[in-house]
Scaffold this active site. Structure first.
Site, mmCIF file in Angstrom:
data_model
loop_
_atom_site.group_PDB
_atom_site.id
_atom_site.type_symbol
_atom_site.label_atom_id
_atom_site.label_comp_id
_atom_site.label_asym_id
_atom_site.label_seq_id
_atom_site.Cartn_x
_atom_site.Cartn_y
_atom_site.Cartn_z
ATOM 1 N N GLY A 191 0.817 -1.216 0.000
ATOM 2 C CA GLY A 191 0.000 0.000 0.000
ATOM 3 C C GLY A 191 0.846 1.259 0.000
ATOM 4 O O GLY A 191 2.069 1.211 0.161
ATOM 5 N N ARG A 192 0.168 2.412 -0.157
ATOM 6 C CA ARG A 192 0.887 3.699 -0.147
ATOM 7 C C ARG A 192 1.710 3.840 1.128
ATOM 8 O O ARG A 192 2.886 4.176 1.097
ATOM 9 C CB ARG A 192 -0.122 4.860 -0.218
ATOM 10 C CG ARG A 192 -0.557 5.224 -1.616
ATOM 11 C CD ARG A 192 -1.594 6.349 -1.573
ATOM 12 N NE ARG A 192 -2.838 5.841 -1.001
ATOM 13 C CZ ARG A 192 -3.860 5.399 -1.724
ATOM 14 N NH1 ARG A 192 -3.816 5.459 -3.031
ATOM 15 N NH2 ARG A 192 -4.941 4.919 -1.160
ATOM 16 N N THR A 207 -4.761 2.549 10.600
ATOM 17 C CA THR A 207 -5.977 2.494 9.778
ATOM 18 C C THR A 207 -7.060 3.411 10.342
ATOM 19 O O THR A 207 -7.255 3.462 11.556
ATOM 20 C CB THR A 207 -6.504 1.039 9.764
ATOM 21 O OG1 THR A 207 -5.428 0.183 9.418
ATOM 22 C CG2 THR A 207 -7.641 0.872 8.779
ATOM 23 N N MET A 263 -0.467 9.818 12.679
ATOM 24 C CA MET A 263 0.752 9.555 13.444
ATOM 25 C C MET A 263 1.729 10.734 13.403
ATOM 26 O O MET A 263 2.841 10.620 13.892
ATOM 27 C CB MET A 263 1.456 8.316 12.881
ATOM 28 C CG MET A 263 0.612 7.063 12.879
ATOM 29 S SD MET A 263 0.972 6.046 14.296
ATOM 30 C CE MET A 263 -0.247 4.740 14.141
ATOM 31 N N HIS A 306 -8.235 15.805 1.314
ATOM 32 C CA HIS A 306 -7.334 14.681 1.026
ATOM 33 C C HIS A 306 -7.374 14.328 -0.463
ATOM 34 O O HIS A 306 -8.296 14.718 -1.173
ATOM 35 C CB HIS A 306 -7.737 13.445 1.841
ATOM 36 C CG HIS A 306 -7.313 13.510 3.273
ATOM 37 N ND1 HIS A 306 -8.054 14.139 4.230
ATOM 38 C CD2 HIS A 306 -6.205 13.030 3.902
ATOM 39 C CE1 HIS A 306 -7.435 14.051 5.402
ATOM 40 N NE2 HIS A 306 -6.307 13.388 5.236
ATOM 41 N N HIS A 307 -6.416 13.508 -0.872
ATOM 42 C CA HIS A 307 -6.287 13.011 -2.246
ATOM 43 C C HIS A 307 -7.550 12.284 -2.724
ATOM 44 O O HIS A 307 -8.348 11.806 -1.930
ATOM 45 C CB HIS A 307 -5.086 12.066 -2.332
ATOM 46 C CG HIS A 307 -5.147 10.937 -1.341
ATOM 47 N ND1 HIS A 307 -5.730 9.733 -1.623
ATOM 48 C CD2 HIS A 307 -4.730 10.853 -0.046
ATOM 49 C CE1 HIS A 307 -5.651 8.944 -0.573
ATOM 50 N NE2 HIS A 307 -5.050 9.605 0.411
ATOM 51 N N LYS A 337 -8.887 8.624 -1.385
ATOM 52 C CA LYS A 337 -9.303 8.342 0.002
ATOM 53 C C LYS A 337 -10.757 7.868 0.011
ATOM 54 O O LYS A 337 -11.615 8.446 -0.641
ATOM 55 C CB LYS A 337 -9.128 9.594 0.878
ATOM 56 C CG LYS A 337 -9.405 9.299 2.348
ATOM 57 C CD LYS A 337 -8.851 10.376 3.254
ATOM 58 C CE LYS A 337 -9.185 10.114 4.711
ATOM 59 N NZ LYS A 337 -8.590 8.859 5.211
ATOM 60 N N GLY A 368 -10.228 10.310 9.601
ATOM 61 C CA GLY A 368 -10.061 9.920 11.002
ATOM 62 C C GLY A 368 -9.461 11.059 11.817
ATOM 63 O O GLY A 368 -9.803 11.257 12.987
HETATM 64 P P1 NAD Z 1 -3.666 1.662 0.452
HETATM 65 O O1 NAD Z 1 -4.980 1.212 -0.110
HETATM 66 O O2 NAD Z 1 -2.632 2.238 -0.458
HETATM 67 O O3 NAD Z 1 -2.989 0.436 1.259
HETATM 68 C C1 NAD Z 1 -3.674 -0.537 2.003
HETATM 69 C C2 NAD Z 1 -3.007 -1.870 1.732
HETATM 70 O O4 NAD Z 1 -3.574 -2.872 2.600
HETATM 71 C C3 NAD Z 1 -3.209 -2.363 0.283
HETATM 72 O O5 NAD Z 1 -1.955 -2.689 -0.301
HETATM 73 C C4 NAD Z 1 -4.095 -3.593 0.457
HETATM 74 O O6 NAD Z 1 -3.877 -4.602 -0.540
HETATM 75 C C5 NAD Z 1 -3.658 -4.074 1.843
HETATM 76 N N1 NAD Z 1 -4.577 -5.051 2.426
HETATM 77 C C6 NAD Z 1 -5.918 -5.164 2.289
HETATM 78 N N2 NAD Z 1 -6.383 -6.242 2.942
HETATM 79 C C7 NAD Z 1 -5.312 -6.828 3.517
HETATM 80 C C8 NAD Z 1 -5.143 -7.996 4.306
HETATM 81 N N3 NAD Z 1 -6.194 -8.781 4.636
HETATM 82 N N4 NAD Z 1 -3.903 -8.311 4.740
HETATM 83 C C9 NAD Z 1 -2.841 -7.544 4.401
HETATM 84 N N5 NAD Z 1 -2.930 -6.423 3.619
HETATM 85 C C10 NAD Z 1 -4.152 -6.077 3.198
HETATM 86 O O7 NAD Z 1 -4.047 2.703 1.604
HETATM 87 P P2 NAD Z 1 -3.093 3.743 2.377
HETATM 88 O O8 NAD Z 1 -3.197 5.094 1.746
HETATM 89 O O9 NAD Z 1 -1.749 3.150 2.606
HETATM 90 O O10 NAD Z 1 -3.889 3.847 3.768
HETATM 91 C C11 NAD Z 1 -4.183 2.716 4.545
HETATM 92 C C12 NAD Z 1 -4.940 3.149 5.797
HETATM 93 O O11 NAD Z 1 -4.114 3.983 6.601
HETATM 94 C C13 NAD Z 1 -6.209 3.986 5.515
HETATM 95 O O12 NAD Z 1 -7.181 3.660 6.503
HETATM 96 C C14 NAD Z 1 -5.729 5.415 5.697
HETATM 97 O O13 NAD Z 1 -6.770 6.320 6.034
HETATM 98 C C15 NAD Z 1 -4.777 5.226 6.853
HETATM 99 N N6 NAD Z 1 -3.753 6.272 7.009
HETATM 100 C C16 NAD Z 1 -3.442 6.610 8.285
HETATM 101 C C17 NAD Z 1 -2.432 7.506 8.551
HETATM 102 C C18 NAD Z 1 -2.054 7.782 9.968
HETATM 103 O O14 NAD Z 1 -1.142 8.592 10.225
HETATM 104 N N7 NAD Z 1 -2.671 7.111 10.948
HETATM 105 C C19 NAD Z 1 -1.732 8.096 7.490
HETATM 106 C C20 NAD Z 1 -2.048 7.727 6.179
HETATM 107 C C21 NAD Z 1 -3.064 6.797 5.944
#
Ligand code: NAD
Length: 271
Positions: free
Chosen positions: A13-14, A101, A127, A157-158, A161, A167
Site C-alpha cells: 500500500g501507499r 488504519t 501519526m 485529502h487526495h 481516500k 479519522g
Molecule cells: P492503500 O490502499 O494504499 O494500502 C492498504 C493496503 O492494505 C493495500 O496494499 C491492500 O492490498 C492491503 N490489504 C488489504 N487487505 C489486507 C489484508 N487482509 N492483509 C494484508 N494487507 C491487506 O491505503 P493507504 O493510503 O496506505 O492507507 C491505509 C490506511 O491507513 C487507511 O485507513 C488510511 O486512512 C490510513 N492512514 C493513516 C495515517 C495515519 O497517520 N494514521 C496516514 C495515512 C493513511
C-alpha cells in the site's frame, strides 16, 4: 539488546511501502515479515527487492498468524475490518500492534479495546507529531473559548481516500468536544446539504474535500462574533506518518497492555 522485529502488513500500500523503507532505515530494527491480502501480485516476492533495497530473504506472505508470530511489533495501515481482526492476532501473540488504519466502526473499535487487555496497541488516526500537537491545542482552545464560538472542522485529502470525514478530522472533533466536556456523537454535524436550518449552538461541524494528490490538510475554525481563530496543519509528505508509526512501535516496546494513542507516545496527554 536483540534487534526489534517489526512486521508490516499491507506492505504494497501507499503507507506500507513507506513503512518497509522506514523499518530498514531504523537502527536496532529488523524487518521480520511482510504481508499482503490473499491473491495480491506481491505474494511470494522478496519485499526488499520490491522496496528497492536488494534481497532481504523476507518474502511477502498472506498469513496473519505467521506475521504476528514472527514479530515483536506489527505496523498495520490496511482496512478497518483487517485491523480489527489483526488486533485479536496481536493479543494472542502478545505482539505490539501499531494501527494507523482509519474509518473503524464502533464495533471494530471495541475489538481493539478488547485486544488491548492483552497487549500494547497504539491506535492513532494520524501519526504525525504536528497533528497530535494540533489535537492538544484544539482541546485547549475549545476549553478557553466556550460555546459562543462555533467550531467547524475542514479537511482535504487526495482523490483515492475512501472514508470521510478523515479519522484525523474526527479526532480533532473529539479533542474539541473533550475541551467543552461534551460527547462528540451528540453534537457532531457531518455534512450539510439543502434546507438545513440555522446552525444549532454547541454543534461541531465537519466538511470534507477530495481531490488531486493532497496528503492531508486539516483546519479547525473557531468562529465567534467579530473574530475567528483558525488552527491549520498541512502534511506535504506521508513520511511523517511512517516516521511516527516507527516512533510509536519503539515507544510501545515492553509497555503494559493497553490502548494507547500518539498523544501518549509524544507525551502530550495531560490526563
Ligand atoms: P492503500 O490502499 O494504499 O494500502 C492498504 C493496503 O492494505 C493495500 O496494499 C491492500 O492490498 C492491503 N490489504 C488489504 N487487505 C489486507 C489484508 N487482509 N492483509 C494484508 N494487507 C491487506 O491505503 P493507504 O493510503 O496506505 O492507507 C491505509 C490506511 O491507513 C487507511 O485507513 C488510511 O486512512 C490510513 N492512514 C493513516 C495515517 C495515519 O497517520 N494514521 C496516514 C495515512 C493513511
Amino acid at each position: 539488546m536483540a534487534d526489534y522485529r517489526i512486521g508490516i502488513t499491507g506492505c504494497a500500500g501507499r503507507m506500507g511501502q513507506m513503512l518497509v523503507r522506514e523499518v530498514l532505515a531504523t537502527p536496532g530494527c529488523k524487518l521480520s515479515a511482510a504481508m499482503e491480502r490473499g491473491g495480491h501480485e506481491w505474494i511470494g516476492r522478496d519485499v526488499g527487492e520490491l522496496a528497492g533495497a536488494g534481497s532481504l530473504g523476507v518474502k511477502v506472505g498472506d498469513d496473519a498468524v505467521a506475521l504476528f508470530a514472527a514479530s515483536d511489533a506489527v505496523i498495520d495501515f490496511t482496512t478497518p475490518a483487517v485491523s480489527a481482526i489483526n488486533a485479536g492476532y496481536a493479543a494472542q501473540a502478545r505482539a505490539v500492534h501499531i494501527v494507523g488504519t482509519t474509518g473503524l466502526s464502533s464495533d471494530q473499535e471495541d475489538e481493539l479495546h478488547s485486544a488491548a487487555r492483552h497487549t500494547a496497541i497504539v491506535w492513532a488516526p494520524n501519526m504525525s507529531p504536528g497533528v497530535n500537537l494540533l489535537f492538544a491545542l484544539t482541546e485547549e482552545v475549545a476549553k478557553a473559548l466556550g460555546p459562543e464560538f462555533d467550531i467547524e472542522i475542514v479537511e482535504m485529502h487526495h482523490r483515492a481516500k475512501t472514508d470521510a470525514p478523515s479519522g484525523t478530522a474526527i479526532g480533532l472533533g473529539r479533542a474539541a468536544a473533550d475541551g467543552r466536556d461534551v460527547n462528540l456523537d451528540k453534537v457532531a454535524v457531518r455534512g450539510r446539504d439543502g434546507m438545513t436550518g440555522a446552525r444549532k449552538k454547541g454543534t461541531i461541524g465537519f466538511a470534507s474535500l477530495r481531490g488531486g494528490d493532497v496528503v492531508g490538510d486539516h483546519t479547525v475554525i473557531f468562529a465567534g462574533d467579530g473574530e475567528r481563530i483558525e488552527l491549520t496543519h498541512r502534511a506535504s509528505t506521508r513520511q511523517i506518518f511512517a516516521n511516527g508509526a516507527l516512533k510509536a512501535a519503539l515507544w510501545a516496546r515492553g509497555k503494559p497492555p493497553g490502548l494507547y494513542t500518539m498523544r501518549d507516545v509524544l507525551g502530550l496527554n495531560r490526563r
